[in-house]
Design a protein around this motif. Sequence first.
Motif, PDB file in Angstrom:
ATOM      1  N   GLU A  27     -22.371  -5.617   1.535  1.00  0.00           N
ATOM      2  CA  GLU A  27     -21.003  -6.105   1.456  1.00  0.00           C
ATOM      3  C   GLU A  27     -20.085  -4.996   0.968  1.00  0.00           C
ATOM      4  OE1 GLU A  27     -19.861  -9.142   2.408  1.00  0.00           O
ATOM      5  OE2 GLU A  27     -21.884  -9.402   3.195  1.00  0.00           O
ATOM      6  N   PRO A  28     -18.788  -5.070   1.327  1.00  0.00           N
ATOM      7  CA  PRO A  28     -17.830  -4.083   0.820  1.00  0.00           C
ATOM      8  C   PRO A  28     -17.607  -4.277  -0.667  1.00  0.00           C
ATOM      9  CG  PRO A  28     -16.703  -5.860   1.950  1.00  0.00           C
ATOM     10  CD  PRO A  28     -18.167  -6.079   2.173  1.00  0.00           C
ATOM     11  N   ILE A  29     -17.055  -3.249  -1.327  1.00  0.00           N
ATOM     12  CA  ILE A  29     -16.805  -3.370  -2.759  1.00  0.00           C
ATOM     13  C   ILE A  29     -15.693  -4.377  -3.000  1.00  0.00           C
ATOM     14  CG2 ILE A  29     -17.511  -0.988  -3.127  1.00  0.00           C
ATOM     15  CD1 ILE A  29     -14.543  -0.352  -3.633  1.00  0.00           C
ATOM     16  N   PRO A  30     -15.725  -5.098  -4.104  1.00  0.00           N
ATOM     17  CA  PRO A  30     -14.663  -6.072  -4.380  1.00  0.00           C
ATOM     18  C   PRO A  30     -13.310  -5.396  -4.523  1.00  0.00           C
ATOM     19  CG  PRO A  30     -16.575  -6.431  -5.788  1.00  0.00           C
ATOM     20  CD  PRO A  30     -16.787  -5.113  -5.100  1.00  0.00           C
ATOM     21  N   ALA A  31     -12.293  -6.018  -3.959  1.00  0.00           N
ATOM     22  CA  ALA A  31     -10.949  -5.463  -4.051  1.00  0.00           C
ATOM     23  C   ALA A  31     -10.460  -5.435  -5.495  1.00  0.00           C
ATOM     24  CB  ALA A  31      -9.997  -6.277  -3.187  1.00  0.00           C
ATOM     25  N   SER A  32     -11.038  -6.245  -6.355  1.00  0.00           N
ATOM     26  CA  SER A  32     -10.620  -6.284  -7.757  1.00  0.00           C
ATOM     27  C   SER A  32     -10.898  -4.959  -8.467  1.00  0.00           C
ATOM     28  CB  SER A  32     -11.334  -7.421  -8.492  1.00  0.00           C
ATOM     29  OG  SER A  32     -12.735  -7.276  -8.389  1.00  0.00           O
ATOM     30  N   LYS A  33     -11.789  -4.149  -7.887  1.00  0.00           N
ATOM     31  CA  LYS A  33     -12.109  -2.859  -8.499  1.00  0.00           C
ATOM     32  C   LYS A  33     -11.102  -1.775  -8.103  1.00  0.00           C
ATOM     33  CE  LYS A  33     -17.095  -3.593  -9.002  1.00  0.00           C
ATOM     34  NZ  LYS A  33     -18.446  -3.063  -8.702  1.00  0.00           N
ATOM     35  N   VAL A  34     -10.222  -2.082  -7.166  1.00  0.00           N
ATOM     36  CA  VAL A  34      -9.194  -1.132  -6.739  1.00  0.00           C
ATOM     37  C   VAL A  34      -7.927  -1.461  -7.518  1.00  0.00           C
ATOM     38  CG1 VAL A  34      -7.846  -0.262  -4.810  1.00  0.00           C
ATOM     39  CG2 VAL A  34     -10.218  -0.951  -4.459  1.00  0.00           C
ATOM     40  N   THR A  35      -7.538  -0.566  -8.413  1.00  0.00           N
ATOM     41  CA  THR A  35      -6.447  -0.865  -9.349  1.00  0.00           C
ATOM     42  C   THR A  35      -5.163  -0.097  -9.079  1.00  0.00           C
ATOM     43  OG1 THR A  35      -7.274   0.812 -10.885  1.00  0.00           O
ATOM     44  CG2 THR A  35      -8.085  -1.440 -11.177  1.00  0.00           C
ATOM     45  N   ASP A  36      -5.199   0.852  -8.112  1.00  0.00           N
ATOM     46  CA  ASP A  36      -3.998   1.624  -7.820  1.00  0.00           C
ATOM     47  C   ASP A  36      -4.019   2.062  -6.368  1.00  0.00           C
ATOM     48  OD1 ASP A  36      -1.580   3.028  -9.269  1.00  0.00           O
ATOM     49  OD2 ASP A  36      -2.422   4.534  -7.914  1.00  0.00           O
ATOM     50  N   ILE A  37      -2.863   2.274  -5.799  1.00  0.00           N
ATOM     51  CA  ILE A  37      -2.794   2.653  -4.383  1.00  0.00           C
ATOM     52  C   ILE A  37      -3.424   4.018  -4.133  1.00  0.00           C
ATOM     53  CG2 ILE A  37      -0.518   3.768  -4.497  1.00  0.00           C
ATOM     54  CD1 ILE A  37       0.041   2.334  -1.767  1.00  0.00           C
ATOM     55  N   SER A  38      -3.532   4.835  -5.161  1.00  0.00           N
ATOM     56  CA  SER A  38      -4.173   6.148  -5.022  1.00  0.00           C
ATOM     57  C   SER A  38      -5.680   6.024  -4.817  1.00  0.00           C
ATOM     58  CB  SER A  38      -3.875   7.016  -6.243  1.00  0.00           C
ATOM     59  OG  SER A  38      -4.375   6.403  -7.428  1.00  0.00           O
ATOM     60  N   ASP A  39      -6.228   4.806  -4.954  1.00  0.00           N
ATOM     61  CA  ASP A  39      -7.654   4.556  -4.714  1.00  0.00           C
ATOM     62  C   ASP A  39      -7.925   4.134  -3.269  1.00  0.00           C
ATOM     63  OD1 ASP A  39      -8.302   4.994  -7.431  1.00  0.00           O
ATOM     64  OD2 ASP A  39      -7.701   2.931  -7.922  1.00  0.00           O
ATOM     65  N   ILE A  40      -6.892   4.109  -2.422  1.00  0.00           N
ATOM     66  CA  ILE A  40      -6.999   3.501  -1.093  1.00  0.00           C
ATOM     67  C   ILE A  40      -6.692   4.499   0.013  1.00  0.00           C
ATOM     68  CG2 ILE A  40      -5.970   1.776   0.461  1.00  0.00           C
ATOM     69  CD1 ILE A  40      -5.343   0.094  -1.988  1.00  0.00           C
ATOM     70  N   LYS A  41      -7.464   4.412   1.097  1.00  0.00           N
ATOM     71  CA  LYS A  41      -7.073   5.005   2.374  1.00  0.00           C
ATOM     72  C   LYS A  41      -6.688   3.863   3.300  1.00  0.00           C
ATOM     73  CE  LYS A  41      -9.799   6.462   5.786  1.00  0.00           C
ATOM     74  NZ  LYS A  41     -10.768   7.267   6.587  1.00  0.00           N
ATOM     75  N   ALA A  42      -5.509   3.960   3.912  1.00  0.00           N
ATOM     76  CA  ALA A  42      -5.022   2.905   4.810  1.00  0.00           C
ATOM     77  C   ALA A  42      -4.863   3.453   6.217  1.00  0.00           C
ATOM     78  CB  ALA A  42      -3.693   2.358   4.310  1.00  0.00           C
ATOM     79  N   VAL A  43      -5.304   2.676   7.205  1.00  0.00           N
ATOM     80  CA  VAL A  43      -5.145   3.030   8.612  1.00  0.00           C
ATOM     81  C   VAL A  43      -4.370   1.899   9.285  1.00  0.00           C
ATOM     82  CG1 VAL A  43      -6.298   3.520  10.801  1.00  0.00           C
ATOM     83  CG2 VAL A  43      -7.259   4.388   8.658  1.00  0.00           C
ATOM     84  N   ILE A  44      -3.145   2.202   9.711  1.00  0.00           N
ATOM     85  CA  ILE A  44      -2.256   1.219  10.348  1.00  0.00           C
ATOM     86  C   ILE A  44      -2.182   1.537  11.838  1.00  0.00           C
ATOM     87  CG2 ILE A  44       0.090   0.303  10.452  1.00  0.00           C
ATOM     88  CD1 ILE A  44       0.421   1.198   7.505  1.00  0.00           C
ATOM     89  N   ASP A  45      -2.495   0.549  12.670  1.00  0.00           N
ATOM     90  CA  ASP A  45      -2.431   0.720  14.119  1.00  0.00           C
ATOM     91  C   ASP A  45      -1.615  -0.412  14.727  1.00  0.00           C
ATOM     92  OD1 ASP A  45      -4.008   3.078  14.816  1.00  0.00           O
ATOM     93  OD2 ASP A  45      -5.697   1.961  13.954  1.00  0.00           O
ATOM     94  N   ILE A  46      -0.649  -0.041  15.571  1.00  0.00           N
ATOM     95  CA  ILE A  46       0.194  -1.033  16.243  1.00  0.00           C
ATOM     96  C   ILE A  46       0.174  -0.765  17.738  1.00  0.00           C
ATOM     97  CG2 ILE A  46       2.506  -2.037  16.453  1.00  0.00           C
ATOM     98  CD1 ILE A  46       3.111  -1.012  13.644  1.00  0.00           C
ATOM     99  N   TYR A  47      -0.038  -1.821  18.518  1.00  0.00           N
ATOM    100  CA  TYR A  47       0.196  -1.764  19.953  1.00  0.00           C
ATOM    101  C   TYR A  47       1.411  -2.633  20.254  1.00  0.00           C
ATOM    102  CZ  TYR A  47       0.159  -2.913  24.850  1.00  0.00           C
ATOM    103  OH  TYR A  47       0.558  -3.109  26.141  1.00  0.00           O
ATOM    104  N   GLN A  48       2.375  -2.083  20.980  1.00  0.00           N
ATOM    105  CA  GLN A  48       3.575  -2.830  21.373  1.00  0.00           C
ATOM    106  C   GLN A  48       3.817  -2.619  22.849  1.00  0.00           C
ATOM    107  OE1 GLN A  48       7.453  -1.985  19.295  1.00  0.00           O
ATOM    108  NE2 GLN A  48       8.203  -1.901  21.402  1.00  0.00           N
ATOM    109  N   THR A  49       4.025  -3.696  23.607  1.00  0.00           N
ATOM    110  CA  THR A  49       4.336  -3.518  25.022  1.00  0.00           C
ATOM    111  C   THR A  49       5.701  -2.855  25.161  1.00  0.00           C
ATOM    112  OG1 THR A  49       5.424  -5.662  25.316  1.00  0.00           O
ATOM    113  CG2 THR A  49       3.033  -5.616  25.580  1.00  0.00           C
ATOM    114  N   LEU A  50       5.887  -2.166  26.264  1.00  0.00           N
ATOM    115  CA  LEU A  50       7.146  -1.449  26.487  1.00  0.00           C
ATOM    116  C   LEU A  50       8.198  -2.310  27.172  1.00  0.00           C
ATOM    117  CD1 LEU A  50       5.819   2.073  27.530  1.00  0.00           C
ATOM    118  CD2 LEU A  50       6.535   1.258  25.280  1.00  0.00           C
TER     119      LEU A  50
END
Length: 252
Positions: A27-50
Amino acid sequence: MKINSYVQIRLYMLLCGLYFLFSSCSEPIPASKVTDISDIKAVIDIYQTLTDENDNSISVSLYDRKGKMFDNDSVNITVNGKKIEYKIVQGLYYTKTYLYHTEKIAPENNQYEFQIQLANGKKFFLGSVPSLKLSSARNIIYKEEVPLSQDFSIHWSGLQDVNVLYLSKTVKVNTKEKSNVETFMEQPADTLKIGPAGTYTLKKEKFSKPGETLDILAFQFTAEKTGTVNPKLLKGSTANINGYHDEHATFK
């Protein structure tokens, strides 16, 4: 007692299989152990029709410092003030993907704005991605059926934000043996950097080569943009959006 090489190989394969099984099922680590945004890598992906900015698909994946996804104890992500649903996607071999996903969110002021609230209640700006300008595939002019004896040209205009053209060929494989079964093969796509208006010509000499004849040319006019992310996020954090017009021509 000395173990022969065959047994050693079998034991090694068994241990590798067990390692893969347990690492995939963990299982992934509990989110409760992440206390600051500096502990996170975020990947944002958007698909939008033209052709409709409200026709979109938005996904956000979060990782810890070890590159491991973490679960949703109480982490919330919003885009333009609307909460994104947390999902667990079951994959092959007991693997799971943990992500936030939503669809059909209207951009505001030509932007998708992301906020995150951690389990400890802290809120942060996560990222911002510009929406794609709309355009019409009717501005892409070409012959849908092309004689193999003529050059092939595509003309386009008014394709706002379109900056990449992907071209992929499906070829008919010619064989010496007579058969009722025809064989086709898709080749890797070529990538061209383009602007909102232009022309592309494929010379007839490029249609065929020994053993192959061009059957279909698929072309994807793509708009790709990069957004911004919170600079406090871990290295490797990204925010991207893309959309495209898909077209193809058949060669006879």
